[in-house]
Design a protein around this motif. Structure first.
Motif, PDB file in Angstrom:
ATOM      1  N   PHE A  89      29.055  49.761  43.989  1.00 35.09           N
ATOM      2  CA  PHE A  89      29.312  51.047  44.650  1.00 35.09           C
ATOM      3  C   PHE A  89      30.366  50.885  45.741  1.00 35.09           C
ATOM      4  CE2 PHE A  89      26.940  55.224  45.050  1.00 35.09           C
ATOM      5  CZ  PHE A  89      27.955  55.857  45.735  1.00 35.09           C
ATOM      6  N   GLU A  90      30.190  49.869  46.571  1.00 37.17           N
ATOM      7  CA  GLU A  90      31.082  49.667  47.714  1.00 37.17           C
ATOM      8  C   GLU A  90      32.527  49.397  47.302  1.00 37.17           C
ATOM      9  OE1 GLU A  90      31.700  46.205  51.085  1.00 37.17           O
ATOM     10  OE2 GLU A  90      29.653  46.872  50.682  1.00 37.17           O
ATOM     11  N   LEU A  91      32.712  48.594  46.258  1.00 34.36           N
ATOM     12  CA  LEU A  91      34.067  48.159  45.925  1.00 34.36           C
ATOM     13  C   LEU A  91      34.767  48.994  44.856  1.00 34.36           C
ATOM     14  CD1 LEU A  91      33.704  44.272  46.096  1.00 34.36           C
ATOM     15  CD2 LEU A  91      34.460  45.877  47.839  1.00 34.36           C
ATOM     16  N   THR A  92      34.007  49.725  44.043  1.00 35.99           N
ATOM     17  CA  THR A  92      34.667  50.533  43.016  1.00 35.99           C
ATOM     18  C   THR A  92      34.892  51.981  43.441  1.00 35.99           C
ATOM     19  OG1 THR A  92      32.568  51.098  41.910  1.00 35.99           O
ATOM     20  CG2 THR A  92      33.734  49.130  41.134  1.00 35.99           C
ATOM     21  N   ASN A  93      34.105  52.479  44.372  1.00 36.10           N
ATOM     22  CA  ASN A  93      34.302  53.873  44.767  1.00 36.10           C
ATOM     23  C   ASN A  93      35.694  54.127  45.352  1.00 36.10           C
ATOM     24  OD1 ASN A  93      33.195  56.616  45.054  1.00 36.10           O
ATOM     25  ND2 ASN A  93      33.359  56.231  47.253  1.00 36.10           N
ATOM     26  N   TYR A 218      36.072  56.900  32.584  1.00 31.92           N
ATOM     27  CA  TYR A 218      37.132  56.342  33.414  1.00 31.92           C
ATOM     28  C   TYR A 218      37.002  54.825  33.418  1.00 31.92           C
ATOM     29  CZ  TYR A 218      37.163  61.146  35.214  1.00 31.92           C
ATOM     30  OH  TYR A 218      37.195  62.522  35.328  1.00 31.92           O
ATOM     31  N   LYS A 219      38.057  54.145  32.996  1.00 37.32           N
ATOM     32  CA  LYS A 219      38.065  52.688  32.996  1.00 37.32           C
ATOM     33  C   LYS A 219      38.749  52.186  34.266  1.00 37.32           C
ATOM     34  CE  LYS A 219      38.189  52.289  27.946  1.00 37.32           C
ATOM     35  NZ  LYS A 219      38.936  51.728  26.771  1.00 37.32           N
ATOM     36  N   LEU A 220      38.049  51.361  35.018  1.00 43.18           N
ATOM     37  CA  LEU A 220      38.593  50.885  36.287  1.00 43.18           C
ATOM     38  C   LEU A 220      39.288  49.532  36.163  1.00 43.18           C
ATOM     39  CD1 LEU A 220      35.726  51.855  38.759  1.00 43.18           C
ATOM     40  CD2 LEU A 220      37.629  53.230  37.906  1.00 43.18           C
ATOM     41  N   ASN A 221      39.119  48.859  35.007  1.00 47.75           N
ATOM     42  CA  ASN A 221      39.710  47.531  34.804  1.00 47.75           C
ATOM     43  C   ASN A 221      39.317  46.565  35.929  1.00 47.75           C
ATOM     44  OD1 ASN A 221      41.182  48.346  32.437  1.00 47.75           O
ATOM     45  ND2 ASN A 221      42.632  49.379  33.783  1.00 47.75           N
ATOM     46  N   TYR A 222      38.052  46.589  36.255  1.00 52.15           N
ATOM     47  CA  TYR A 222      37.498  45.766  37.336  1.00 52.15           C
ATOM     48  C   TYR A 222      36.233  45.115  36.778  1.00 52.15           C
ATOM     49  CZ  TYR A 222      36.971  44.834  42.428  1.00 52.15           C
ATOM     50  OH  TYR A 222      36.899  44.270  43.672  1.00 52.15           O
ATOM     51  N   LYS A 223      36.277  43.817  36.545  1.00 52.17           N
ATOM     52  CA  LYS A 223      35.140  43.121  35.958  1.00 52.17           C
ATOM     53  C   LYS A 223      34.001  43.000  36.968  1.00 52.17           C
ATOM     54  CE  LYS A 223      37.830  40.338  32.687  1.00 52.17           C
ATOM     55  NZ  LYS A 223      37.410  41.127  31.518  1.00 52.17           N
ATOM     56  N   VAL A 224      32.774  43.075  36.480  1.00 54.86           N
ATOM     57  CA  VAL A 224      31.603  42.953  37.347  1.00 54.86           C
ATOM     58  C   VAL A 224      31.648  41.630  38.101  1.00 54.86           C
ATOM     59  CG1 VAL A 224      29.082  42.826  37.422  1.00 54.86           C
ATOM     60  CG2 VAL A 224      30.198  44.415  35.837  1.00 54.86           C
ATOM     61  N   ARG A 225      32.011  40.551  37.411  1.00 54.82           N
ATOM     62  CA  ARG A 225      32.072  39.244  38.058  1.00 54.82           C
ATOM     63  C   ARG A 225      33.095  39.230  39.199  1.00 54.82           C
ATOM     64  NH1 ARG A 225      34.624  36.302  34.474  1.00 54.82           N
ATOM     65  NH2 ARG A 225      32.803  36.024  33.142  1.00 54.82           N
ATOM     66  N   ASN A 226      34.249  39.850  38.973  1.00 56.53           N
ATOM     67  CA  ASN A 226      35.275  39.884  40.009  1.00 56.53           C
ATOM     68  C   ASN A 226      34.822  40.697  41.218  1.00 56.53           C
ATOM     69  OD1 ASN A 226      36.878  38.338  38.389  1.00 56.53           O
ATOM     70  ND2 ASN A 226      38.188  40.013  37.704  1.00 56.53           N
ATOM     71  N   ILE A 227      34.023  41.718  40.956  1.00 53.69           N
ATOM     72  CA  ILE A 227      33.456  42.500  42.059  1.00 53.69           C
ATOM     73  C   ILE A 227      32.545  41.622  42.897  1.00 53.69           C
ATOM     74  CG2 ILE A 227      31.866  44.382  42.631  1.00 53.69           C
ATOM     75  CD1 ILE A 227      33.014  45.880  40.186  1.00 53.69           C
ATOM     76  N   PHE A 232      31.302  38.755  47.758  1.00 51.80           N
ATOM     77  CA  PHE A 232      30.889  37.532  48.450  1.00 51.80           C
ATOM     78  C   PHE A 232      31.942  37.112  49.478  1.00 51.80           C
ATOM     79  CE2 PHE A 232      28.392  36.114  44.439  1.00 51.80           C
ATOM     80  CZ  PHE A 232      27.384  37.007  44.748  1.00 51.80           C
ATOM     81  N   SER A 233      33.203  37.320  49.155  1.00 53.23           N
ATOM     82  CA  SER A 233      34.277  36.940  50.073  1.00 53.23           C
ATOM     83  C   SER A 233      34.314  37.829  51.314  1.00 53.23           C
ATOM     84  CB  SER A 233      35.637  37.008  49.353  1.00 53.23           C
ATOM     85  OG  SER A 233      35.673  36.103  48.265  1.00 53.23           O
ATOM     86  N   ILE A 234      33.915  39.087  51.142  1.00 60.58           N
ATOM     87  CA  ILE A 234      33.924  40.045  52.252  1.00 60.58           C
ATOM     88  C   ILE A 234      32.726  39.846  53.168  1.00 60.58           C
ATOM     89  CG2 ILE A 234      33.756  42.497  52.844  1.00 60.58           C
ATOM     90  CD1 ILE A 234      35.256  43.074  50.219  1.00 60.58           C
ATOM     91  N   HIS A 235      31.560  39.571  52.572  1.00 62.29           N
ATOM     92  CA  HIS A 235      30.319  39.464  53.351  1.00 62.29           C
ATOM     93  C   HIS A 235      29.940  37.990  53.511  1.00 62.29           C
ATOM     94  CE1 HIS A 235      29.561  43.834  53.029  1.00 62.29           C
ATOM     95  NE2 HIS A 235      30.124  43.702  51.839  1.00 62.29           N
ATOM     96  N   ASP A 236      30.077  37.477  54.729  1.00 68.40           N
ATOM     97  CA  ASP A 236      29.859  36.046  54.931  1.00 68.40           C
ATOM     98  C   ASP A 236      28.393  35.633  54.886  1.00 68.40           C
ATOM     99  OD1 ASP A 236      28.999  37.099  57.326  1.00 68.40           O
ATOM    100  OD2 ASP A 236      30.508  36.109  58.561  1.00 68.40           O
ATOM    101  N   THR A 237      27.480  36.609  55.045  1.00 70.50           N
ATOM    102  CA  THR A 237      26.048  36.325  54.965  1.00 70.50           C
ATOM    103  C   THR A 237      25.382  37.355  54.066  1.00 70.50           C
ATOM    104  OG1 THR A 237      26.039  35.414  57.207  1.00 70.50           O
ATOM    105  CG2 THR A 237      23.916  35.993  56.257  1.00 70.50           C
TER     106      THR A 237
END
Length: 251
Positions: A89-93, A218-227, A232-237
């Motif tokens: 939700f956070e990264l694809t919206n 709607y295809k976002l071309n964003y893989k679940v794994r890449n999300i 993980f890179s954005i949230h350090d904990t």
């Protein structure tokens, strides 16, 4: 060349003869591929630099998990499931809104799509690959509220904690519904909802046949794994929680 053609014709004639028989003895042997087989040094030397680079990439620390989290930790929603759905939700919206000027209303994944635990301690690139080893991408399906109720019934009867985000579902002890809300508002059977899911589920995977009633994708071309990697890179904990988004009352 002429002689070669003659030889080929003679061989073909012999093979086509009904009275001729060709006996071929085939010997076979099973060879188990295991650690007892000594590696070939020349091959090992070629592979070694690539292995070093791959190990470096896969073992890169992206975040830290405060505990162990499993998809089997709850009956209706789990901490790890909530984390994955909320991450999508956070990264694809923002991507969806930028392209369509619309917002995603909710996210739905499947319980079986979580392929590993989220272990306590360092969260690496390898962690994301273990959680989601498949090449599934996120798509957004436009679905009428009347079909959303079919989705709700699926969630109620599946007896699995399918990850959701944006949905609030409370079921009474007698299996009737106490609350069905998306984005904090009661579901309107005539409204069009934009639901983010995986391309696998949109095609009817895990018996989610209700997605087939959507005629707008709607295809976002964003893989679940890449999300997951980006999240993980954005949230350090990482300290996800099971919450009240989908519960069944005991009384």
């Amino acid at each position: 060349m002429k002689k070669l053609v003659q030889i080929i014709m003679i061989i073909s004639l012999i093979l086509s003869c009904n009275n001729s028989k060709i006996l071929v003895k085939v010997n076979s042997k099973n060879i188990s591929i295991n650690r007892e087989i000594e590696p070939v040094k020349q091959v090992k030397d070629i592979i070694y630099p690539y292995k070093l680079n791959l190990d470096k990439t896969m073992n890169k620390v992206l975040s830290f998990s405060v505990d162990n989290y499993s998809k089997n930790d709850g009956d209706y929603n789990t901490a790890i499931g909530n984390l994955m759905a909320d991450a999508i939700f956070e990264l694809t919206n923002p991507v969806f809104k930028d392209r369509t000027k619309k917002n995603i209303d909710m996210v739905l994944l499947n319980h079986g799509g979580i392929r590993s635990i989220l272990p306590k301690g360092k969260v690496t690139t390898k962690t994301a690959y273990k959680l989601m080893p498949f090449e599934n991408s996120v798509v957004v399906a436009a679905i009428k509220g009347s079909v959303v109720f079919e989705m709700i019934n699926y969630l109620k009867t599946s007896n699995k904690a399918h990850p959701t985000s944006g949905l609030e579902l409370v079921i009474n002890a007698n299996d009737s519904y106490k609350k069905i809300q998306i984005g904090g508002k009661a579901v309107d059977s005539e409204k069009l909802y934009y639901i983010a899911t995986s391309d696998y589920l949109y095609k009817g995977g895990d018996r989610m046949e209700f997605f087939k009633k959507s005629d707008t994708l709607y295809k976002l071309n964003y893989k679940v794994r890449n999300i997951l990697l980006d999240y993980f890179s954005i949230h350090d904990t990482l300290n996800p929680k099971a919450d009240q988004r989908f519960i069944k009352l005991k009384h």
